[in-house]
Design an enzyme around this catalytic site. Structure first.
Site, mmCIF file in Angstrom:
data_model
loop_
_atom_site.group_PDB
_atom_site.id
_atom_site.type_symbol
_atom_site.label_atom_id
_atom_site.label_comp_id
_atom_site.label_asym_id
_atom_site.label_seq_id
_atom_site.Cartn_x
_atom_site.Cartn_y
_atom_site.Cartn_z
ATOM 1 N N TYR A 181 -47.207 97.654 -44.612
ATOM 2 C CA TYR A 181 -48.456 98.042 -45.286
ATOM 3 C C TYR A 181 -49.144 96.786 -45.806
ATOM 4 C CZ TYR A 181 -46.731 102.731 -44.828
ATOM 5 O OH TYR A 181 -46.282 103.906 -44.281
ATOM 6 N N SER A 182 -50.458 96.699 -45.575
ATOM 7 C CA SER A 182 -51.224 95.555 -46.089
ATOM 8 C C SER A 182 -51.264 95.629 -47.608
ATOM 9 C CB SER A 182 -52.673 95.607 -45.607
ATOM 10 O OG SER A 182 -52.734 95.760 -44.222
ATOM 11 N N CYS A 359 -59.831 94.628 -39.772
ATOM 12 C CA CYS A 359 -58.599 95.309 -40.177
ATOM 13 C C CYS A 359 -58.785 96.816 -40.185
ATOM 14 C CB CYS A 359 -58.170 94.828 -41.571
ATOM 15 S SG CYS A 359 -56.522 95.407 -42.027
ATOM 16 N N GLU A 399 -56.145 92.334 -37.664
ATOM 17 C CA GLU A 399 -54.909 93.067 -37.930
ATOM 18 C C GLU A 399 -55.219 94.561 -37.831
ATOM 19 O OE1 GLU A 399 -51.573 91.401 -40.214
ATOM 20 O OE2 GLU A 399 -52.252 92.846 -41.704
ATOM 21 N N TYR A 401 -53.742 98.575 -36.540
ATOM 22 C CA TYR A 401 -52.491 99.328 -36.384
ATOM 23 C C TYR A 401 -52.773 100.773 -36.023
ATOM 24 C CZ TYR A 401 -53.872 99.769 -41.339
ATOM 25 O OH TYR A 401 -54.577 99.927 -42.505
#
Ligand code: FAD
Length: 401
Positions: A181-182, A359, A399, A401
């Site tokens: 998790y960011s 992101c 980044e 996901y």
């Protein structure tokens, strides 16, 4: 060890070397171990300690060992403190002193912390905050979570991630693997005491494609359901892709979808909310944020407050897919907003101070690339080669996901 390297302590005549700071500390235990220490514990339970910069690191560790928690750190007005105390002795009351605005971080680290905690020996954090970020009428559940990591060695930089190991085991009977998790907080944490780490987590929920049953994601569900005081197994930090340049004059283009806002919340707090002596943001930050509906604008009030306070330094652009439309009547996704502003963004990209960050949802890059490719072509440039060049200059960061 939060941010105060021993190198800076040795360099005690540098920018911070001769400064004093006041730590406000709660929860110090009076154990046999600290009997010899000079920590005076007031009845109120709050202690104020004046600490020279060169001893901050040491003092933070000592306070953590004694079970204390630093609730604030302020710069101390030097004149007033000259005749006063040094580490271990109580500072004059806040009435006498005129501390400057809260400030913690002295000098950004040149070394990047990674894997301080590994899966075999995770850090056990405690949940101290779990609040909903999606407003009424919005889609799904996204929580802002804060974990207390006091007394640990965890430190991290804006843009890094942590791993969470959910309890229990998978269908093969093996312990669950960690999920990344960011980090949504700055290196100082939401309480500015270097003792917490925050996340922004969407609960994964979907209908099983065959049975039609509702399925919840293991780790995101676990996190979204946490109560105050619950333990969480944390690993990391990891990630060097999304670090913020130290240059306070940098121009930062941020493109987020959904929880992709997490690292950008950290950047923006570092730029506009926290006060630092060594990082006074004076550049330009532009956030393009893609969400399905207005109630899904995570941290909306804070983002808008920053924009109205710093209109010359922060621009905020939403792409609200289910509410806004493009000129030709299509749903407004992030790539459509980029396309709309692409000339301006292209010009920004020509400036070597510009760094771009993407992101969020996997796949969001394609549309963004497409928008830039069209503009690049107008200038006789091949986008993929140009993007590669930006990447090699550490100015293009993704980044998803
Ligand atoms: P799991 O129980 O692991 O389930 C996921 C699996 O469910 C998928 O692999 C897929 O097989 C299945 N699945 C999912 N959707 C469907 C569907 N519609 N139909 C059928 N099957 C489906 N998440 C955040 O919320 N916030 C963040 O800040 C964040 N940061 C991240 C940073 C990085 C670097 C990475 C790699 C990921 C990040 N994530 C973030 C995602 C996060 O790591 C997890 O992947 C996510 O929370 C889901 O984990 P889970 O355990 O809940 O789901």
């Amino acid at each position: 060890t939060y941010g105060f390297s021993s190198a800076s302590a040795v360099n005690s005549k540098t920018a911070f070397g001769d400064r004093l700071f006041v730590f406000e500390v709660v929860g110090l235990r009076q154990t046999p171990n600290n009997q010899q220490s000079a920590v005076p514990i007031r009845r109120s339970g709050t202690v104020r300690l004046t600490v020279p910069y060169g001893r901050m690191n040491e003092e933070m560790q000592r306070i953590a060992r004694l079970g204390g928690k630093i609730v604030s750190i302020e710069r101390f007005d030097r004149e007033r403190v000259e005749a006063s105390t040094v580490a271990g002795a109580p500072a004059p009351s806040s009435k006498d002193s005129k501390p400057s605005k809260p400030m913690t971080q002295a000098k950004a680290k040149t070394d990047i912390p990674v894997n301080i905690y590994r899966p075999k020996t995770p850090l056990i954090g405690k949940c101290v905050e779990n609040r909903e970020l999606v407003g009424e009428g919005g889609i799904g559940r996204v929580r802002h979570l804060t974990f207390d990591v006091s007394g640990s060695d965890l430190r991290y930089l804006e843009g890094q991630s942590i791993g969470i190991i959910p309890p229990g085991s998978d269908d093969k009977g093996k312990s669950h693997k960690l999920r990344l998790y960011s980090i949504a907080s700055t290196r100082h944490g939401d309480r500015l005491d270097d003792q917490t780490v925050s996340l922004c987590v969407r609960e994964l929920v979907y209908q099983h494609p065959e049975t039609g049953e509702t399925v919840y994601g293991v780790c995101s569900r676990f996190l979204c359901e946490l109560n105050d005081g619950d333990d969480v197994q944390i690993t990391g930090p990891v990630g060097k892709e999304m670090l913020l340049p130290e240059d306070p004059e940098a121009k930062i283009i941020m493109m987020a979808t959904g929880t992709g806002i997490a690292p950008f919340r950290a950047y923006l707090r570092r730029m506009f909310v926290e006060q630092h002596d060594d990082y006074k943001f004076n550049g330009f930050a532009w956030l393009v944020f893609g969400i399905p509906k207005t109630p899904n604008i995570l941290y909306q009030d804070k983002l808008e407050a920053m924009q109205s306070e710093y209109p010359d330094h922060f621009r905020l652009t939403y792409a609200i897919s289910r509410e806004q439309q493009t000129a030709d009547g299509q749903k407004m996704y992030i790539q459509n907003r980029v396309a709309e502003h692409v000339e301006e963004m292209w010009n920004l990209l020509q400036d070597e101070k510009t760094h771009t960050y993407i992101c969020g949802l996997k796949g969001m890059e394609d549309g963004i690339d497409e928008a830039f490719a069209g503009e690049a072509q107008k200038h006789g440039v091949e986008w993929s080669a140009f993007r590669k060049q930006l990447k090699s200059q550490d100015r293009w960061h993704v980044e998803t996901y």
